[in-house]
Design a protein around this motif. Structure first.
Motif, short mmCIF file in Angstrom:
data_model
loop_
_atom_site.label_atom_id
_atom_site.label_comp_id
_atom_site.label_asym_id
_atom_site.label_seq_id
_atom_site.Cartn_x
_atom_site.Cartn_y
_atom_site.Cartn_z
N GLY A 106 0.74 -1.21 -0.05
CA GLY A 106 0.20 -0.02 -0.13
C GLY A 106 0.68 1.17 -0.15
O GLY A 106 2.16 1.25 -0.25
N ILE A 107 0.21 2.49 0.26
CA ILE A 107 0.92 3.67 0.16
C ILE A 107 2.23 3.78 1.15
O ILE A 107 3.26 4.23 0.77
CB ILE A 107 -0.17 4.87 0.31
N GLU A 108 1.82 3.40 2.43
CA GLU A 108 3.04 3.55 3.35
C GLU A 108 3.71 2.20 3.60
O GLU A 108 4.63 2.15 4.28
CB GLU A 108 2.18 3.81 4.78
N GLY A 109 3.24 1.09 3.11
CA GLY A 109 3.87 -0.27 3.22
C GLY A 109 5.15 -0.44 2.14
O GLY A 109 5.18 -1.51 1.51
N THR A 110 5.67 0.53 1.89
CA THR A 110 6.86 0.56 0.99
C THR A 110 7.98 1.12 1.92
O THR A 110 8.01 1.66 2.84
CB THR A 110 6.73 1.39 -0.40
N ILE A 111 9.27 1.04 1.04
CA ILE A 111 10.39 1.62 1.72
C ILE A 111 11.30 3.01 1.02
O ILE A 111 12.16 3.24 1.49
CB ILE A 111 11.58 0.33 1.68
N GLY A 112 10.32 3.33 0.15
CA GLY A 112 10.75 4.34 -0.59
C GLY A 112 11.81 4.29 -1.71
O GLY A 112 12.66 3.24 -1.63
N ALA A 113 12.15 5.48 -2.52
CA ALA A 113 13.35 5.38 -3.38
C ALA A 113 14.57 5.11 -2.95
O ALA A 113 15.27 4.19 -3.52
CB ALA A 113 13.01 6.70 -4.37
N THR A 114 15.13 5.90 -1.87
CA THR A 114 16.39 5.93 -1.42
C THR A 114 16.82 4.56 -0.97
O THR A 114 17.78 3.85 -1.32
CB THR A 114 16.44 7.03 -0.34
N TRP A 115 15.98 3.90 -0.01
CA TRP A 115 16.04 2.66 0.50
C TRP A 115 16.04 1.63 -0.52
O TRP A 115 16.63 0.71 -0.23
CB TRP A 115 15.20 2.10 1.72
N LEU A 169 9.77 -0.03 -9.89
CA LEU A 169 9.03 0.38 -8.78
C LEU A 169 9.37 1.87 -8.46
O LEU A 169 8.21 2.28 -7.90
CB LEU A 169 9.46 -0.65 -7.63
N ASN A 170 10.32 2.15 -8.42
CA ASN A 170 10.47 3.60 -8.02
C ASN A 170 9.89 4.49 -8.95
O ASN A 170 9.76 5.97 -8.90
CB ASN A 170 12.05 3.81 -8.15
N ALA A 171 9.48 4.03 -10.41
CA ALA A 171 9.16 5.09 -11.30
C ALA A 171 7.42 5.15 -11.00
O ALA A 171 6.85 5.98 -11.83
CB ALA A 171 9.00 4.50 -12.77
N GLU A 215 6.63 14.46 -6.02
CA GLU A 215 6.83 13.49 -6.83
C GLU A 215 7.63 12.33 -5.75
O GLU A 215 8.86 12.22 -5.66
CB GLU A 215 7.92 13.90 -7.78
N ILE A 216 6.81 11.70 -5.08
CA ILE A 216 7.62 10.71 -3.94
C ILE A 216 7.22 9.01 -4.55
O ILE A 216 6.07 8.88 -5.02
CB ILE A 216 6.60 10.77 -2.84
N SER A 217 8.10 8.34 -4.83
CA SER A 217 8.16 7.04 -5.21
C SER A 217 7.89 6.06 -4.35
O SER A 217 8.06 6.42 -3.11
CB SER A 217 9.45 6.73 -5.60
N HIS A 218 6.87 5.22 -4.54
CA HIS A 218 6.72 4.05 -3.62
C HIS A 218 7.87 3.21 -3.60
O HIS A 218 8.11 2.96 -2.32
CB HIS A 218 5.55 3.05 -4.47
N GLY A 219 8.54 3.00 -4.32
CA GLY A 219 9.97 1.91 -4.07
C GLY A 219 9.39 0.68 -3.81
O GLY A 219 8.34 0.10 -4.49
N ILE A 220 10.18 -0.11 -3.20
CA ILE A 220 9.92 -1.59 -3.19
C ILE A 220 9.04 -1.76 -2.08
O ILE A 220 8.99 -1.32 -0.98
CB ILE A 220 11.31 -2.45 -2.81
N PRO A 221 7.83 -2.71 -2.14
CA PRO A 221 6.72 -2.80 -1.27
C PRO A 221 7.57 -3.69 -0.21
O PRO A 221 8.06 -4.89 -0.70
CB PRO A 221 5.57 -3.33 -2.18
#
Length: 421
Positions: free
Chosen positions: A169-178, A232-234, A259-265
């Motif tokens: 989901g929206i918060e259940g990811t680690i973001g682009a950097t991580w 995933l970052n896209a 422009e906030i990436s989800h990253g890896i769920p």
């Protein structure tokens, strides 16, 4: 091509399966007007596949030992209900709602109960001699009924906020950097594993792959990691969700910050962790060697001193643990635990494992093959849903794919076990 793959020591069935998956993706993308192969759909596909993929890893070991487990979907359902009751009714009596320890205790309780359920079924199969088909068929009915009995049919919600993160989901990811950090660690691990494998073979004077094959394998694996993370970052958060997230953190809302990436769920990380651990167990431990020895010839394995009965209990208990993890992912993704959770998952799991190359005759199977098989199954289901195909027709297609996979398994087993075939 056959000689090339042999020198690279690549499983031809996995290559064929990967090609089939690529054809499916391209076909659905063309049919849907370019809506299938997109960052958003790939992200959703990875989250939707996670639950089945985790259970498929355990089902590989079950089928390799010449057994089968028809109760995994029902076990998932009852464990999801139990974990839901634990975090909504039981733990709030002792801890504050959304307490940081709630999700840990909930998952721990689910894992322990899952291991117990799997162990009980393993005892019936290993020590009482009841066929696994019968034991797990009965388990399907028992645990599905128990799921309803736990809450008398009500849906359990809302779940703990931290627990919900396990579902993505929206918060259940680690973001682009991580995500990039994880990608770097994964690539370094791939390089390290290749170097150590080559050194190990040389130390025992075993034949090694040509240097070009080592480089090619490493480049392909590292490239896949980069492609996945880049995709995933896209996929960026929706505008409103990004605004709320920035406001909660006290960050100015600007077009650049939105422009906030989800990253890896997180579910995908769980799948990767489970797959890596089980692959190491299968290839590098006595437990894994015993599993394949039992699958190759149970009588010979027992004569060689392997405790087949105890191993059977252990494999079924491990399956129960993985069902608990899948139950956490499924209920967290839906943010509730309902009575229909896990329905028909046993068929999806078995189909994924068979499609992934695990032989129903036992003794042959890979964890990564099961993961690709799970992705094939979910891709078919998601693609047909995207095209608006009727649910009944989806079931027909999935059933035909399962029969075709079993036929392929029989053909491959006969073709390569009998050179004259």
């Amino acid at each position: 091509m056959s000689r090339l793959l042999s020198k690279m020591e690549v499983d031809r069935r996995l290559v064929g399966l990967a090609v089939v998956l690529l054809i499916i993706w391209i076909g659905f993308d063309i049919a849907s007007g370019g809506r299938f192969i997109t960052p958003r759909n790939i992200f959703n596909l990875s989250v939707q596949t996670a639950s089945v993929a985790v259970m498929a890893c355990g089902m590989v070991l079950i089928i390799v030992t010449r057994h089968i487990d028809l109760s995994v979907g029902a076990i998932l359902g009852v464990l999801a209900m139990i974990m839901g009751v634990v975090q909504t009714d039981l733990l709030p009596q002792f801890l504050d709602y959304n307490h940081p320890a709630t999700w840990i205790l909930t998952l721990l309780i689910g894992v322990v109960i899952g291991a117990g359920i799997g162990g009980i079924q393993g005892l019936a199969v290993g020590y009482l001699g009841v066929p696994a088909f019968i034991v797990t068929l009965g388990g399907l009915l028992v645990w599905r009924g128990s799921a309803w009995w736990v809450t008398q049919g009500r849906t359990v919600a809302p779940l703990d906020h931290n627990f919900i993160l396990l579902g993505g989901g929206i918060e259940g990811t680690i973001g682009a950097t991580w995500s990039w950090i994880v990608a770097a660690i994964a690539i370094l691990a791939i390089i390290y594993a290749a170097i150590m494998e080559r050194r190990r073979r040389l130390s025992f004077e075993f034949p090694v792959k040509p240097v070009w094959a080592e480089y090619t394998n490493t480049l392909i694996k590292g490239g896949l990691v980069l492609v996945v993370v880049t995709t995933l970052n896209a996929y960026h958060l929706p505008t409103r969700a990004a605004e709320r997230l920035l406001e909660n953190k006290g960050i100015p809302v600007t077009p650049e910050n939105l422009e906030i990436s989800h990253g890896i769920p997180i579910p995908l990380l769980i799948v990767a962790l489970v797959a890596i651990i089980l692959t190491i167990v299968v290839k590098r431990t006595r437990f894994g060697r015993y599993i394949f020895a039992i699958g190759g010839n149970p009588q010979a394995a027992e004569l060689a001193g392997i405790n087949v009965k105890r191993m059977t209990v252990a494999v079924f208990a491990l399956m129960g643990v993985l069902c608990a993890i899948s139950a956490a992912i499924s209920s967290a993704r839906l943010q509730s635990a309902g009575n229909d959770l896990g329905t028909l998952d046993e068929l999806r799991v078995i189909a994924a494992v068979v499609i992934g190359g695990t032989s129903l005759a036992g003794g042959v199977g890979t964890i990564y093959g099961a993961l690709i098989g799970a992705l094939v199954m979910q891709s078919l289901q998601s693609g047909m849903a995207l095209l608006g195909v009727d649910t009944s027709l989806q079931s027909i297609v999935i059933g035909l794919v399962l029969v075709l996979a079993v036929f392929s398994d029989k053909y491959f087993h006969r073709r390569y076990s009998d050179p004259t075939a």
